[in-house]
Design a protein around this motif. Structure first.
Motif, PDB file in Angstrom:
ATOM      1  N   VAL A 124      25.095  11.490  -2.645  1.00 59.70           N
ATOM      2  CA  VAL A 124      23.865  12.057  -2.434  1.00 59.70           C
ATOM      3  C   VAL A 124      22.859  11.103  -2.662  1.00 59.70           C
ATOM      4  CG1 VAL A 124      22.326  13.789  -3.456  1.00 59.70           C
ATOM      5  CG2 VAL A 124      24.499  14.365  -3.042  1.00 59.70           C
ATOM      6  N   GLY A 125      21.679  11.092  -1.947  1.00 58.59           N
ATOM      7  CA  GLY A 125      20.386  10.078  -2.109  1.00 58.59           C
ATOM      8  C   GLY A 125      19.579  10.871  -2.829  1.00 58.59           C
ATOM      9  N   HIS A 126      18.849  10.089  -3.634  1.00 57.99           N
ATOM     10  CA  HIS A 126      18.038  10.416  -4.645  1.00 57.99           C
ATOM     11  C   HIS A 126      16.556   9.805  -4.526  1.00 57.99           C
ATOM     12  CE1 HIS A 126      20.570  13.149  -7.341  1.00 57.99           C
ATOM     13  NE2 HIS A 126      21.460  12.453  -6.781  1.00 57.99           N
ATOM     14  N   ILE A 127      15.675  10.455  -3.949  1.00 63.83           N
ATOM     15  CA  ILE A 127      14.527   9.932  -3.472  1.00 63.83           C
ATOM     16  C   ILE A 127      13.559   9.682  -4.817  1.00 63.83           C
ATOM     17  CG2 ILE A 127      12.121   9.926  -2.340  1.00 63.83           C
ATOM     18  CD1 ILE A 127      13.732  10.658   0.234  1.00 63.83           C
ATOM     19  N   GLU A 128      12.938   8.383  -5.021  1.00 62.30           N
ATOM     20  CA  GLU A 128      11.919   8.706  -6.470  1.00 62.30           C
ATOM     21  C   GLU A 128      10.671   7.731  -6.055  1.00 62.30           C
ATOM     22  OE1 GLU A 128      12.475   9.496  -9.695  1.00 62.30           O
ATOM     23  OE2 GLU A 128      14.200  10.867  -8.983  1.00 62.30           O
ATOM     24  N   ASP A 129       9.643   8.057  -6.809  1.00 63.63           N
ATOM     25  CA  ASP A 129       8.669   6.846  -6.834  1.00 63.63           C
ATOM     26  C   ASP A 129       7.891   6.722  -5.416  1.00 63.63           C
ATOM     27  OD1 ASP A 129       8.956   7.236  -9.656  1.00 63.63           O
ATOM     28  OD2 ASP A 129       9.949   5.201  -9.721  1.00 63.63           O
ATOM     29  N   VAL A 130       7.673   7.999  -4.817  1.00 58.20           N
ATOM     30  CA  VAL A 130       6.999   7.593  -3.510  1.00 58.20           C
ATOM     31  C   VAL A 130       5.398   7.847  -4.020  1.00 58.20           C
ATOM     32  CG1 VAL A 130       6.493   8.748  -1.246  1.00 58.20           C
ATOM     33  CG2 VAL A 130       8.928   8.833  -2.213  1.00 58.20           C
ATOM     34  N   VAL A 131       4.854   6.752  -3.428  1.00 57.28           N
ATOM     35  CA  VAL A 131       3.382   6.570  -3.630  1.00 57.28           C
ATOM     36  C   VAL A 131       2.693   5.677  -2.610  1.00 57.28           C
ATOM     37  CG1 VAL A 131       3.824   4.659  -5.320  1.00 57.28           C
ATOM     38  CG2 VAL A 131       1.690   6.056  -5.079  1.00 57.28           C
ATOM     39  N   VAL A 132       1.359   6.264  -2.150  1.00 55.02           N
ATOM     40  CA  VAL A 132       0.759   5.660  -1.039  1.00 55.02           C
ATOM     41  C   VAL A 132      -0.901   5.307  -1.645  1.00 55.02           C
ATOM     42  CG1 VAL A 132      -0.462   5.763   1.208  1.00 55.02           C
ATOM     43  CG2 VAL A 132       1.747   6.833   0.856  1.00 55.02           C
ATOM     44  N   ASP A 133      -1.011   4.206  -1.476  1.00 56.64           N
ATOM     45  CA  ASP A 133      -2.142   3.786  -2.171  1.00 56.64           C
ATOM     46  C   ASP A 133      -3.585   4.532  -1.795  1.00 56.64           C
ATOM     47  OD1 ASP A 133      -3.853   1.636  -3.577  1.00 56.64           O
ATOM     48  OD2 ASP A 133      -4.999   1.405  -1.461  1.00 56.64           O
TER      49      ASP A 133
ATOM     50  N   VAL B 280       0.920  -1.228   0.143  1.00 55.52           N
ATOM     51  CA  VAL B 280      -0.262   0.145   0.071  1.00 55.52           C
ATOM     52  C   VAL B 280       0.975   1.230  -0.022  1.00 55.52           C
ATOM     53  CG1 VAL B 280      -1.951  -0.977   0.982  1.00 55.52           C
ATOM     54  CG2 VAL B 280      -0.394  -0.108   2.426  1.00 55.52           C
ATOM     55  N   ALA B 281       2.153   1.167   0.007  1.00 55.36           N
ATOM     56  CA  ALA B 281       2.942   2.351   0.027  1.00 55.36           C
ATOM     57  C   ALA B 281       4.410   1.921  -0.530  1.00 55.36           C
ATOM     58  CB  ALA B 281       3.174   3.045   1.374  1.00 55.36           C
TER      59      ALA B 281
END
Lengths: 209, 209
Positions: free
Chosen positions: B144-153, B126-127
């Motif tokens: 460096v950290g690159h955050i991508e594709d964060v999604v919550v149902d 669900v996330a």
């Protein structure tokens, strides 16, 4: 950071390839030994054709003597790290430190690519940019190119070297199958990247430790 | 894209860990078999301590039964790809396609990390969110950290699962030695990321092929 130090208020410094070839002794006196210079290598090897040359399978623009090529280990002594210092705080790196990070990046193959432009006279690196290829699940296991660390030396701005670097990196992304390329930059560089074919999208957020 | 689909206008759906444990047969009838469910695994293994559990050396929050863990191959059958479809156009992936991309990403070790949160009742993902670690020359060979594709149902928003995903990814970046984490998002998500400790920086530019 993305692409922060670029070509504004710069004075064009046109280079003439014929002049370089015709009077190499003068260059040798005024700058590093000509035998260390990429222009000398190109002239000796005779691999300049129609304003381009081919090196390691990659095509590089070479109309005015400023060629785009992949970062090499020898660039440690050609001012590469110092050039990055114009973009972000960068302490000097020992040969061993440089070599270790270089090897890590090279091991990623085409998924990480750093290009440079070397001044044909001074034999110093005067422009650079990097791209890494992110592999995703979305869009049918797509790829996205991320451009980082684009910088042109203060003394070499106005020659469109930034455009060449960005074009080279975009071409690399296309060749590796990316469906898009992204980068982040200061708002004042919007126009430059729009001229390179980019459009403004979202906002960048950062978390510092 | 960075982080685009998140928790707005959502109805909280609190889950009760005791109820899950007490009446697993009911869950088994209403959802996937209980033996496939991470909550069942946690209960059987008895590794819930003080609202957290440890798996593969990583600490995961577990106060309400929604645990953050690394993406697994089995998540292909738990709606992981469909969840990403709420973020960006995503066609279904065959098991082979999923497995191939999964293997590519796992081979990067801690330089690429995808986390998920599984619903303890439905056993569906669900996330999720991902991070990749970029190695640079600047700042003394920094990362460096690159955050991508964060999604919550859509059906699980309002539970602060997005915060947990982002915190997990930021913690991962810190653990791998990054000096910062960056992401890009739609302007309307500024506030969410500010609450996660991020500050607005630059603009994102994109080039589409």
């Amino acid at each position: 950071m993305g692409s922060e130090a670029l070509l504004t208020n710069a004075i064009p410094k046109p280079q003439n390839i014929e002049n370089v070839a015709a009077d190499s002794s003068q260059i040798s006196e005024n700058g590093p030994p000509i035998q260390n210079c990429i222009m000398h290598q190109l002239i000796v090897q005779g691999n300049i054709q129609n304003g381009h040359h081919i090196e390691n399978g990659s095509l590089h623009e070479n109309a005015d003597g400023f060629s785009v090529r992949r970062l090499q280990l020898s660039d440690h002594k050609k001012g590469f790290v110092e050039l990055l210092g114009q973009l972000s705080p960068t302490r000097p790196l020992s040969q061993e430190e440089f070599q270790e990070r270089f090897a890590e990046l090279v091991s990623m193959g085409p998924d990480h690519h750093i290009c440079v432009i070397e001044d044909p006279v001074s034999c110093q690196v005067v422009a650079t940019g990097s791209i890494f290829i992110e592999r995703k699940f979305i869009r049918g296991c797509s790829k996205v190119g991320h451009i980082e660390d684009v910088v042109v030396d203060k003394g070499a701005r106005g020659l469109r070297l930034g455009h060449r670097v960005v074009k080279h990196l975009v071409d690399h992304a296309k060749a590796t199958g990316c469906y898009k390329v992204v980068l982040y930059c200061k708002p004042e560089l919007r126009e430059f990247y729009q001229k390179c074919g980019f459009m403004e999208k979202n906002v960048q957020m950062a978390f510092y430790f």
